[in-house]
Design an enzyme around this catalytic site. Structure first.
Site, PDB file in Angstrom:
ATOM      1  N   GLU A   1      -4.109   7.227  -3.479  1.00 33.83           N
ATOM      2  CA  GLU A   1      -3.575   5.969  -2.959  1.00 33.83           C
ATOM      3  C   GLU A   1      -3.561   4.885  -4.017  1.00 33.83           C
ATOM      4  OE1 GLU A   1      -6.009   4.948   0.436  1.00 33.83           O
ATOM      5  OE2 GLU A   1      -7.420   3.820  -0.802  1.00 33.83           O
TER       6      GLU A   1
ATOM      7  N   TYR B   1       0.850  -1.193   0.000  1.00 34.36           N
ATOM      8  CA  TYR B   1       0.000   0.000   0.000  1.00 34.36           C
ATOM      9  C   TYR B   1       0.879   1.235   0.000  1.00 34.36           C
ATOM     10  CZ  TYR B   1      -2.939   3.812   1.684  1.00 34.36           C
ATOM     11  OH  TYR B   1      -3.574   5.010   1.804  1.00 34.36           O
TER      12      TYR B   1
END
Length: 376
Positions: A189, A101
């Site tokens: 993101e 991530y």
């Protein structure tokens, strides 16, 4: 402002961040025309402004053209957290070796953009933060210097061991930050950022939000906007000088001042009710604002009662009362309304409302309790 995954991937690609090939389709016929009969593994993903698409059945693998058509037909039209799926992303699937991530967000605590990274990719970062906060790497980026090469490289070294992957990830982090700054983002993101079985580092899912106050200088981003009916109400309210946010409750609120609006919602919840909205008419003594506000409140089918809570300072209570009377002459409704006026010209305002038969109370707590009672 939010955009869909396919739009975020288009922005990633434009900034040189590697993403799998794919295209968006609005109908099953478009999927049939797009997908060749080559037995290439593909993924069909619902495009809605909601998380948890996979758990809801909105993400499916297709091992053939027939699979792609069948899965698209199942996903299109389905409901995911109140959103109807009107389009799907059809993208080449990749063989994933490991998931990570990376994300950028405006951090009010540090008054800067914060870069977050974790080796726990593919799941919601909020869950990782709650269960294993030590697994999240954070870096506050100096707004003048920006993300330096050595900082991006340092983060990459904490995630990857192979120098080839470190270099690729460093480049992606730098490009993601550039994209974030140049588009006035509030969130960017990649989840997950993956290493494929072939050794490539690639973004296979993305999410981006943007600062509404900067859209005037972001024509390309604004062109991507797809508003829901509720979001359109918020935009229309803003154009009328009102601050409006729809919520899920049944007590409509009209208040002057953000602080009083928050306190009003708290009071409603204290006595067991649920506010249907945040609505601040501001400090202007303009009866038209009250008319516009009532149109918005009474247009919400979830609203079972309206609580009007005005503390007159710059705003005059008699002007609010005048606007309310005009609004009720224009809008015939059987939804009960409770009014609390206090401050500048409150006595005059209450005198004007007596003839309407509207319930008036002296305190905020009385208003909340009465509104909840009438909503039932």
């Amino acid at each position: 402002m939010k955009i869909h995954e396919y739009q975020a991937r288009d922005l990633f690609r434009a900034y040189g961040i590697p993403v799998p090939d794919g295209a968006v389709c609005h109908t099953v016929d478009e999927v049939r025309a797009l997908v060749p009969d080559d037995n290439q593994l593909r993924v069909i993903k619902a495009q809605v402004h909601a998380g948890g698409r996979g758990k809801a059945g909105g993400v499916k693998l297709a091992r053939s053209k027939a699979d792609a058509i069948e899965n698209a037909s199942k996903i299109l039209g389905m409901d995911i957290k109140g959103y109807t799926v009107e389009k799907v992303l059809v993208a080449n699937a990749v063989d994933i070796s490991k998931e990570f991530y990376v994300g950028l967000i405006n951090d009010r605590n540090t008054k800067s953009v914060t870069l977050m990274a974790s080796a726990e990719g593919g799941v919601e970062i909020e869950e990782v933060a709650k269960v294993s906060p030590e697994k999240i790497i954070k870096l506050s980026i100096n707004p003048v210097a920006g993300l330096m090469d050595w900082q991006a490289r340092e983060i990459a070294f904490k995630l990857f061991t192979d120098i080839k992957h470190v270099r690729a990830a460093t480049d992606i982090l730098k490009k993601l930050y550039k994209l974030y700054i140049e588009t006035d983002s509030t969130l960017a993101e990649i989840n997950p950022l993956v290493i494929t079985e072939q050794g490539e580092v690639m973004a296979i899912d993305g999410k981006m939000n943007f600062d509404d106050n900067a859209l005037f200088r972001q024509d390309d981003i604004l062109a991507m906007r797809e508003v829901t009916e509720d979001e359109q109400k918020e935009i229309d309210a803003n154009e009328k000088g009102l601050s409006y946010i729809k919520l899920d409750g049944s007590i409509g609120c009209m208040v002057n001042g953000a602080g009083l609006a928050m306190a009003t919602m708290d009071m409603i919840k204290l006595y067991g009710g649920e506010p249907a909205n945040f609505l601040d008419i501001g400090g202007s003594s303009n009866p038209q604002k009250v008319i516009d506000a009532m149109n918005i409140l009474l247009g919400d089918t979830n609203v079972k009662a309206v609580m009007i809570n005005i503390f007159g300072g710059i705003t005059r209570c008699d002007d609010v009362a005048r606007g309310l009377i005009i609004a009720l002459e224009q809008i015939k409704t059987d939804i009960p309304i409770v009014v609390r006026l206090s401050g500048t010209n409150a006595k005059e305002g209450l005198e004007m409302l007596k003839a309407t038969g509207l319930p008036t109370v002296s305190t905020m707590s009385e208003a909340a309790q009465k509104a909840i009672e009438l909503s039932k």
